[in-house]
Design an enzyme around this catalytic site. Structure first.
Site, PDB file in Angstrom:
ATOM      1  N   VAL A 101      23.903  41.206  39.441  1.00 31.61           N
ATOM      2  CA  VAL A 101      22.885  42.235  38.929  1.00 31.61           C
ATOM      3  C   VAL A 101      21.472  41.572  39.057  1.00 31.61           C
ATOM      4  O   VAL A 101      21.191  40.596  38.204  1.00 31.61           O
ATOM      5  CB  VAL A 101      23.213  42.675  37.594  1.00 31.61           C
ATOM      6  N   THR A 157      51.774  31.338  36.876  1.00 26.10           N
ATOM      7  CA  THR A 157      51.110  30.093  36.319  1.00 26.10           C
ATOM      8  C   THR A 157      49.971  30.843  35.684  1.00 26.10           C
ATOM      9  O   THR A 157      48.637  30.518  36.132  1.00 26.10           O
ATOM     10  CB  THR A 157      50.575  29.085  37.201  1.00 26.10           C
ATOM     11  N   HIS A 179      41.168  35.342  39.828  1.00 27.70           N
ATOM     12  CA  HIS A 179      41.993  36.003  39.028  1.00 27.70           C
ATOM     13  C   HIS A 179      43.331  35.214  39.024  1.00 27.70           C
ATOM     14  O   HIS A 179      44.675  35.804  38.653  1.00 27.70           O
ATOM     15  CB  HIS A 179      42.377  37.290  39.684  1.00 27.70           C
ATOM     16  N   PRO A 197      31.549  45.015  41.380  1.00 33.04           N
ATOM     17  CA  PRO A 197      32.802  45.598  41.974  1.00 33.04           C
ATOM     18  C   PRO A 197      33.663  46.100  40.841  1.00 33.04           C
ATOM     19  O   PRO A 197      33.850  45.330  39.798  1.00 33.04           O
ATOM     20  CB  PRO A 197      33.452  44.430  42.851  1.00 33.04           C
ATOM     21  N   ASN A 244      31.072  45.899  31.693  1.00 34.25           N
ATOM     22  CA  ASN A 244      31.006  44.909  30.684  1.00 34.25           C
ATOM     23  C   ASN A 244      31.616  45.187  29.202  1.00 34.25           C
ATOM     24  O   ASN A 244      31.959  44.477  28.684  1.00 34.25           O
ATOM     25  CB  ASN A 244      29.696  44.529  30.744  1.00 34.25           C
ATOM     26  N   ASP A 288      45.116  27.739  40.337  1.00 37.08           N
ATOM     27  CA  ASP A 288      45.801  27.240  41.663  1.00 37.08           C
ATOM     28  C   ASP A 288      45.865  28.385  42.733  1.00 37.08           C
ATOM     29  O   ASP A 288      45.003  29.472  42.421  1.00 37.08           O
ATOM     30  CB  ASP A 288      47.497  26.937  41.229  1.00 37.08           C
ATOM     31  N   ARG A 290      33.730  34.957  34.541  1.00 42.35           N
ATOM     32  CA  ARG A 290      33.747  36.282  34.710  1.00 42.35           C
ATOM     33  C   ARG A 290      32.298  36.580  34.459  1.00 42.35           C
ATOM     34  O   ARG A 290      31.563  37.465  34.885  1.00 42.35           O
ATOM     35  CB  ARG A 290      34.702  37.076  33.844  1.00 42.35           C
ATOM     36  N   GLY A 293      20.738  38.937  40.570  1.00 44.90           N
ATOM     37  CA  GLY A 293      20.864  37.501  40.900  1.00 44.90           C
ATOM     38  C   GLY A 293      21.049  36.680  39.459  1.00 44.90           C
ATOM     39  O   GLY A 293      21.275  37.363  38.375  1.00 44.90           O
ATOM     40  N   GLU A 311      22.888  44.828  29.479  1.00 44.45           N
ATOM     41  CA  GLU A 311      24.059  44.827  30.469  1.00 44.45           C
ATOM     42  C   GLU A 311      25.251  44.611  29.746  1.00 44.45           C
ATOM     43  O   GLU A 311      26.297  45.322  30.368  1.00 44.45           O
ATOM     44  CB  GLU A 311      23.677  43.790  31.477  1.00 44.45           C
TER      45      GLU A 311
END
Length: 331
Positions: free
Chosen positions: A72, A250, A195, A165, A96, A255, A64, A74, A90
């Site tokens: 942001v 899981t 996720h 996002p 964040n 997976d 993450r 790059g 940031e």
């Protein structure tokens, strides 16, 4: 659920084309440190592996960080900079604050790398390598990380507030944010598949449980049994900082069950479930493909991680190699 060979082939051709385009435009390569720090990948992997032993969440947290960094300005490790007289961190941006974590592990990696090859490896490359280790050590695919990024001397807190996002955004808005950094619909779905491990705080989805879109009712796309379970974890008057598993099946394994969960209306975040529940969306068929084939998901995920890692890197004489990931050199 079987999909046509032609569709699957088209998806793979699209991913390969985007991959080649990004690779050719970015001055990065997998052997960048072969002479100056040949063991960097194994050093990073060792620190991540040790961290996972005491904190099963850290893999998801590290990937993450890489994601929130790249969106942001790059992939330049700007997310790692602390506040200073000239920098608004940031870390304090809305997406964040009280949310991103793993900074201490990044510092541990940097220390280990510096002990082996001082002043050579950027913090931006450490984030990219840590993301790959986090995925592969959790059962996911491995890949040769493209390297050669340099670190920024600035941060962009405002950009972090607007470019990353949000779990509350609709699919069209998130698609626009991906498009703005050169990532397409397949990248969006594949990267959302991260996720498949990690946790999310109740405050990021509790509106879906009690008052979706100010209706005083739960999100109608939420599985009713899953809703009951989530309400137990996240009571209506709770603090909002309790944690729920992003993948209830899981928990800490990388997976493709994330996509099966979406098909069963068990996406935790609104931004997750909308990939499958938005009528007529191009994302639906990609979710179905990844749910039916873990290998297809893994292949596309690797390509999309490389694409994301190629967002506007600082290379050559731009930026610097920070000696401390938390601050610019000389500060």
């Amino acid at each position: 659920m079987k999909l046509s060979f032609s569709f699957s082939l088209a998806v793979m051709i699209t991913v390969l084309s985007v991959f080649l385009l990004h690779e050719s435009n970015a001055q990065l390569n997998s052997t960048f440190y072969s002479n100056t720090c040949p063991n960097v990948s194994s050093i990073v992997r060792g620190v991540v592996q040790q961290a996972l032993q005491s904190d099963p969440r850290i893999g998801a947290s590290l990937i993450r960080l890489h994601f929130h960094d790249c969106f942001v300005d790059g992939c330049d490790a700007s997310i790692l900079l602390d506040n200073s007289g000239t920098i608004q961190s940031e870390k304090d941006a809305g997406p964040n604050t009280n949310s991103t974590r793993g900074f201490g592990v990044v510092d541990n990696i940097k220390t280990a790398v510096e002990n082996s090859c001082s002043g050579v490896v950027s913090c931006a490359d450490i984030l990219a390598l840590a993301a790959e280790s986090s995925v592969s050590l959790s059962g996911g695919p491995s890949w040769s990380v493209l390297l050669g990024r340099r670190d920024s001397r600035t941060a962009n807190q405002g950009g972090a507030n607007t470019s990353i996002p949000s779990p509350f955004e609709g699919l069209s808005s998130i698609t626009s944010k991906f498009s703005a950094v050169g990532l397409n619909i397949t990248d969006l779905v594949a990267l959302s598949g991260a996720h498949t491990f990690g946790r999310a705080q109740c405050r990021l989805f509790s509106n879906r449980l009690y008052n979706f879109n100010n209706t005083n009712n739960p999100d109608p796309t939420l599985n009713s049994t899953y809703l009951t379970t989530l309400r137990q974890t996240c009571p209506q008057n709770g603090s909002g900082f309790a944690l729920a598993n992003l993948d209830p099946t899981t928990v800490d394994t990388f997976d493709n069950n994330y996509f099966s969960n979406l098909q069963n209306n068990q996406g935790l975040l609104q931004s997750d479930q909308e990939l499958f529940s938005t009528n007529g969306a191009a994302t639906v068929s990609i979710v179905n493909t990844f749910s039916s084939s873990q290998s297809a998901f893994f292949q596309n995920f690797v390509a999309s991680m490389i694409n994301m890692g190629n967002i506007s890197p600082l290379t050559g004489s731009n930026g610097e190699i920070r000696s401390d990931c938390k601050k610019v050199n000389g500060s």
